[in-house]
Scaffold this active site. Structure first.
Site, PDB file in Angstrom:
ATOM      1  N   ASP A 168       0.805  -1.215   0.000  1.00  0.00           N
ATOM      2  CA  ASP A 168       0.000   0.000   0.000  1.00  0.00           C
ATOM      3  C   ASP A 168       0.841   1.270   0.000  1.00  0.00           C
ATOM      4  O   ASP A 168       0.498   2.254  -0.653  1.00  0.00           O
ATOM      5  CB  ASP A 168      -0.916   0.027   1.226  1.00  0.00           C
ATOM      6  CG  ASP A 168      -1.816  -1.197   1.305  1.00  0.00           C
ATOM      7  OD1 ASP A 168      -1.912  -1.929   0.298  1.00  0.00           O
ATOM      8  OD2 ASP A 168      -2.411  -1.421   2.376  1.00  0.00           O
ATOM      9  N   ASP A 177      -2.729   5.437  -2.513  1.00  0.00           N
ATOM     10  CA  ASP A 177      -2.099   4.182  -2.089  1.00  0.00           C
ATOM     11  C   ASP A 177      -1.488   3.513  -3.319  1.00  0.00           C
ATOM     12  O   ASP A 177      -2.111   3.482  -4.396  1.00  0.00           O
ATOM     13  CB  ASP A 177      -3.129   3.230  -1.482  1.00  0.00           C
ATOM     14  CG  ASP A 177      -3.387   3.510  -0.003  1.00  0.00           C
ATOM     15  OD1 ASP A 177      -2.964   4.575   0.474  1.00  0.00           O
ATOM     16  OD2 ASP A 177      -4.026   2.663   0.644  1.00  0.00           O
ATOM     17  N   HIS A 180      -8.127  -0.156  -3.689  1.00  0.00           N
ATOM     18  CA  HIS A 180      -7.051  -1.014  -4.157  1.00  0.00           C
ATOM     19  C   HIS A 180      -7.465  -1.835  -5.370  1.00  0.00           C
ATOM     20  O   HIS A 180      -8.471  -2.541  -5.354  1.00  0.00           O
ATOM     21  CB  HIS A 180      -6.503  -1.912  -3.056  1.00  0.00           C
ATOM     22  CG  HIS A 180      -5.902  -1.132  -1.929  1.00  0.00           C
ATOM     23  ND1 HIS A 180      -5.529  -1.706  -0.742  1.00  0.00           N
ATOM     24  CD2 HIS A 180      -5.593   0.193  -1.806  1.00  0.00           C
ATOM     25  CE1 HIS A 180      -5.031  -0.789   0.064  1.00  0.00           C
ATOM     26  NE2 HIS A 180      -5.061   0.382  -0.559  1.00  0.00           N
ATOM     27  N   ASP A 237      -5.917  -4.382  -6.612  1.00  0.00           N
ATOM     28  CA  ASP A 237      -5.495  -5.782  -6.645  1.00  0.00           C
ATOM     29  C   ASP A 237      -6.554  -6.763  -6.144  1.00  0.00           C
ATOM     30  O   ASP A 237      -6.251  -7.923  -5.842  1.00  0.00           O
ATOM     31  CB  ASP A 237      -4.172  -6.005  -5.905  1.00  0.00           C
ATOM     32  CG  ASP A 237      -4.107  -5.386  -4.529  1.00  0.00           C
ATOM     33  OD1 ASP A 237      -5.155  -4.926  -4.053  1.00  0.00           O
ATOM     34  OD2 ASP A 237      -3.012  -5.375  -3.942  1.00  0.00           O
ATOM     35  N   CYS A 285      -1.146  -8.067  -1.326  1.00  0.00           N
ATOM     36  CA  CYS A 285      -1.103  -6.959  -0.363  1.00  0.00           C
ATOM     37  C   CYS A 285       0.042  -7.110   0.626  1.00  0.00           C
ATOM     38  O   CYS A 285       0.660  -6.120   1.046  1.00  0.00           O
ATOM     39  CB  CYS A 285      -2.418  -6.889   0.413  1.00  0.00           C
ATOM     40  SG  CYS A 285      -3.873  -6.542  -0.583  1.00  0.00           S
TER      41      CYS A 285
END
Length: 583
Positions: free
Chosen positions: A336, A414, A463, A465, A567
């Protein structure tokens, strides 16, 4: 031309090789990468050697330098040559054929025994049968007497059939009554982990009076001098992984109560996070997650990956700026706070106040990488004052216009909202990444990179991902609930868009910072192997169907700390160079 190795399995992204024994292949040395190979012929009464060097200059073109026919007894064709090879796609992949390419090249040999300057050129078409992965090649080659003893023009054909991920059978034939006119069959071994390849084959002349039969051995490999100069090197999500940072759970506390945190966690657990914010995670949550983390680290190390760890931070320690106070969080998810682009580490301006000083845990490592040649950049430190956050924000319902908790008073983002594909990066604007943050990174990276924005349909986007996961050149996995396939950036036309299966229900903590689509949060170790949560049977089956080798590991108990395999890590070094996968 006795040239370089034509075996490159479709799952290998960029290793260079240029021929099998004689046949110039359709594979091009990637930009900035080098390739060396030696070919030796051993006959009953003679020995000869050809040595090759290539350098990728970009635009699907390579520079070539070759020393031909250093032999005993001496050959009249002993020559040194410079030239090029280039290729372009003939058609998009289909049900019958894929990797259809037209390849052409030219070498200018100088005969070192006084024979003057000559020429050698070739052009051929090649493609793989989709059903068997067999590559077929057909073309023409011609050269002058300085290299072959006589002027030649011949037909060249070849077939390559993979037996395993590393071993292939090859055969090639050149027509004509000259030194190049041979039938050659053999076996190729390609070690993808170390960019090393070996060919063992037997050559049968078309006409015994021209040359003798014998064994041909080749060995060589590719390397990147620039990448070896820096301790940090990673341009995409799939090149072979060499070094990685894995997060820690020590000192973890539940993130502080703030609107930016509260609206980013699933609605069902929001009251619990508000109630217990700033308190240590209980051991009954940490212990199973720590066991899974240790299995994950051990697996990476068994795959030859160097694993580094940040320092532990005590999240209970309170800190403040002139405008706000907070406690910390944890160092479980280095993805992140840091973005690695090539040899540069970028510390990102994350908007969660509880993560403001998280970078302290990585200073020791980053100083080491900086001393090893890496670039180290810190994005503008944000104030994170109240005017950055919309205090009246509520999660938009289905059908309502999209809105975000972040305003645009300063750039924040992020790193986990960005996915890297060489010269192209993809980003989703979210509740932790605002438009000014995207614009800052675009300006910082400059014209060398392009950033493409993907709009998420998720009502609480955070995020990329768990939404958009590049798996290999030409393959990207997308979340069917969060992505509108019709609105993907046009640059992705021609890529395989792989729709992720619905997540399987998995055991683990009922308190989580993540959605069920954490099933997509996989880590690509190399172009073949992908680490995936072991309870995600649908994802494991899909990865196999898409041509990957899944490595199932337990990791469900890590979700309360912010993520899964992707992550929990930060790529530091992948074996590869900067390329464009779309031009």
């Amino acid at each position: 031309m006795k040239a370089l190795l034509t075996v490159l399995l479709f799952s290998i992204p960029c290793w260079s090789q240029q021929a099998i024994v004689n046949l110039p292949s359709a594979d091009i040395t990637p930009e900035g990468r080098h390739f060396l190979m030696n070919e030796s012929f051993i006959g009953s009464k003679e020995w000869s050697s050809v040595n090759f060097y290539t350098y990728g200059v970009g635009n699907d073109t390579e520079f070539c330098a070759t020393l031909y026919d250093l032999a005993s007894p001496p050959r009249r064709s002993f020559a040194a040559a410079l030239g090029y090879k280039s290729q372009f796609d003939l058609a998009e992949d289909g049900e019958v054929w894929r990797e259809l390419k037209l390849t052409h090249g030219l070498m200018l040999p100088v005969n070192l025994r006084g024979g003057g300057v000559g020429a050698y050129g070739y052009v051929h078409a090649s493609g793989r049968l989709s059903s068997t992965d067999t590559r077929l090649t057909l073309g023409l080659a011609g050269g002058t007497s300085q290299l072959f003893g006589q002027n030649t023009l011949c037909v060249m054909t070849a077939v390559e059939h993979p037996l395993t991920e590393e071993v292939s059978l090859v055969a090639e034939w050149f027509s004509g009554r000259h030194e190049l006119g041979n039938l050659i069959t053999g076996v190729v071994y390609h070690n993808h982990e170390h960019d090393f390849m070996v060919v063992g084959s037997y050559k049968i002349p078309n006409h015994p009076g021209v040359t003798s039969p014998g064994f041909v051995l080749e060995f060589g490999g590719s390397f990147d001098m620039e990448a070896t100069l820096s301790a940090v090197n990673s341009y995409n999500e799939w090149d072979p992984l060499e070094e990685i940072i894995v997060g820690r759970l020590e000192g973890a506390v539940i993130p502080s109560n703030h609107i930016s945190v509260n609206i980013s966690v699933p609605r069902r657990v929001r009251p619990l996070f508000s109630l217990f914010s700033g308190m240590r995670y209980p051991q009954f949550m940490i212990r199973p997650a720590q066991r899974e983390l240790e299995i994950f680290i051990s697996t990476l190390q068994s795959l030859g990956v160097v694993v580094r760890r940040p320092d532990a931070l005590d999240g209970r320690t309170a800190f403040s700026t002139p405008v706000w106070r907070s406690r910390g969080f944890c160092t479980a998810c280095p993805r992140d706070g840091f973005l690695v682009v090539g040899d540069e580490i970028i510390e990102t301006p994350m908007p969660w106040r509880c993560r403001y000083f998280e970078g302290l845990a990585y200073k020791r490592l980053f100083r080491e990488y900086y001393e090893g040649g890496a670039r180290w950049t810190v994005a503008p430190r944000p104030r994170l004052a109240d005017d950055l956050f919309d205090s009246s924000y509520e999660v938009p319902r289905a059908g309502e216009p999209m809105r975000y908790v972040l305003t645009e008073v300063e750039p924040v983002f992020d790193a986990a909202d960005f996915a890297r594909c060489g010269r192209d990066l993809f980003v989703t604007r979210s509740n932790v990444t605002n438009q000014k943050g995207i614009d800052w990174l675009r300006r910082h990276l400059g014209d060398r990179y392009r950033i493409h924005e993907i709009q998420s349909k998720c009502r609480q986007p955070m995020h990329i991902d768990s939404t958009f996961i590049p798996l290999a050149p030409g393959k990207v996995m997308v979340n069917p609930e969060f992505i509108d396939l019709e609105r993907l950036p046009p640059i992705l036309k021609g890529w395989d868009v792989l729709v992720a299966p619905q997540p399987d229900r998995a055991p683990g903590q009922i308190i989580s910072l993540c959605s069920a689509w954490l099933s997509m949060n996989v880590l690509v170790v190399n172009p073949r192997q992908v680490i995936v949560e072991r309870h995600q049977k649908g994802m494991i089956a899909a990865l196999k169907q898409w041509g990957f080798e899944p490595i199932p590991l337990p990791f469900t108990h890590y979700a309360p700390f912010g993520g899964s395999f992707h992550c929990a890590t930060l790529d530091i070094r992948r074996r590869g160079v900067l390329e464009s996968y779309f031009d």
